[in-house]
Design an enzyme around this catalytic site. Structure first.
Site, short mmCIF file in Angstrom:
data_model
loop_
_atom_site.label_atom_id
_atom_site.label_comp_id
_atom_site.label_asym_id
_atom_site.label_seq_id
_atom_site.Cartn_x
_atom_site.Cartn_y
_atom_site.Cartn_z
N HIS A 146 -7.32 -6.35 -0.90
CA HIS A 146 -6.22 -5.48 -0.78
C HIS A 146 -5.35 -5.74 0.38
O HIS A 146 -4.02 -5.36 0.37
CB HIS A 146 -6.71 -3.92 -0.27
CG HIS A 146 -5.78 -2.86 0.22
ND1 HIS A 146 -5.09 -2.47 -1.29
CD2 HIS A 146 -5.51 -2.26 1.13
CE1 HIS A 146 -4.23 -1.58 -0.61
NE2 HIS A 146 -4.37 -1.38 0.56
N ASP A 174 0.65 -1.22 0.12
CA ASP A 174 0.12 -0.14 -0.05
C ASP A 174 0.91 1.21 -0.01
O ASP A 174 1.83 1.25 -0.66
CB ASP A 174 -1.24 -0.17 1.28
CG ASP A 174 -1.93 1.07 1.27
OD1 ASP A 174 -2.98 1.12 0.69
OD2 ASP A 174 -1.76 2.04 2.14
#
Length: 313
Positions: A290, A108
């Site tokens: 994610h 991320d």
């Protein structure tokens, strides 16, 4: 699930004008460093499944809470969270441990920092492994403006910049609920709702999908953000355009060998031109959302260790 008491005890390291809370393991493997860079809104604890696997494979693992997170320093100036400061912290961390260079693994926002670090300090990075967020080429427009053009002002990237302090306050009023609702897997698809998605999430009564982690694991994240608040970590987003300018004159090509790990259900888009900027890249896609290394720990470890082994062969 990992018992939080099994995670390494932190040490505090003074680097680059701040103090970082660093979780270190595998000191017996000195000379073979791997630095793990977490994302938002995360914590070094997000690498809890990778640390023991990397140590067992012979690596000296260094996992900092980067500036603004956990018990690391939280400077008040927004500009102290730009890519020069964030990458400078990692360079200074290498100096502290006596390393010329290291393998960096980012997820991320941590991936964005690793890409930027590799551009700004290429001699300090020997290999790159990034999860979720691919290399983002500069394009013609500063990134916030570009994102606003493409997805509109409700994008959290845009909202954090255009309405500073608004989201921070909502997250701080609903820290447990926000993080509980955010760290999910196997979420059913739903129609997008009006408004800023993360603010909606922080106010939602019921989470969707399945929990990503145990209550004890979640408590580590909740406790950290109850202490730190969210403003410092959101300040990373408030430097996106500044970073765009800071990277204007560097060689945009990543020359190091790289592994890019995607989740095929991740909301972050895959890159269509990754190999143009990262020519020596291998791509792995896992069946997940994610939170790749927490959702698919075994497969993530397998992909990382297999690739590292191939690189050292």
């Amino acid at each position: 699930m990992v018992n939080p008491t099994d995670f390494p005890e932190p040490t505090f390291v003074s680097v680059n004008g701040v103090e970082l809370e660093v979780f270190e393991a595998g000191r017996q493997n000195v000379g073979n460093p791997v630095v793990l860079c977490h994302g938002w809104p995360e914590h070094a604890f997000s690498w809890r499944h990778q640390v023991p696997a990397l140590v067992a494979a012979g690596y000296h693992v260094i996992a900092p809470n980067q500036r603004g997170y956990g018990n690391s320093s939280r400077p008040t100036e927004v500009t102290e969270y730009d890519i020069e400061h964030l990458s400078g912290d990692l360079v200074a961390l290498l100096d502290h441990y006596g390393y010329e260079d290291a393998t960096f693994i980012g997820h991320d926002w941590g991936a964005m920092v690793v890409w930027g670090l590799t551009l700004l300090h290429p001699d300090r990075v020997n290999k790159v492994i990034n999860l979720s967020v691919p290399y983002l080429d500069r394009g013609d427009k500063p990134w916030v403006e570009f994102i606003e053009d493409v997805v509109g002002s409700d994008s959290y990237f845009v909202h954090f910049n255009r309405q500073p302090g608004v989201a921070d306050a909502v997250f701080e009023d609903n820290t447990f609920r926000f993080l509980r609702n955010l760290y999910r897997k196997n979420e059913p698809s739903a129609e997008p709702q009006p408004g800023m998605a993360f603010i909606n999430l922080a106010r939602a009564e019921a989470p969707r999908g399945e929990p990503l982690m145990s209550d004890d694991e979640l408590a580590v994240f909740v406790s950290a953000f109850e202490t730190s608040g969210f403003t410092a970590s959101i300040n990373w987003y408030r430097n996106v355009d500044r970073n765009w300018h800071l990277l204007a004159d560097v060689d945009p090509i990543i020359h190091q060998p790289a592994l890019m790990i995607y989740g095929d259900r991740d909301v972050v888009a895959k890159s269509e031109n990754l190999a143009a900027f990262v020519p020596d890249v291998e791509v792995v896609t896992l069946d997940c959302g994610h939170w790749i290394q927490q959702e698919r720990p075994e497969e993530t470890n397998q992909a990382i260790l297999k690739w590292l082994e191939q690189q050292s062969a």
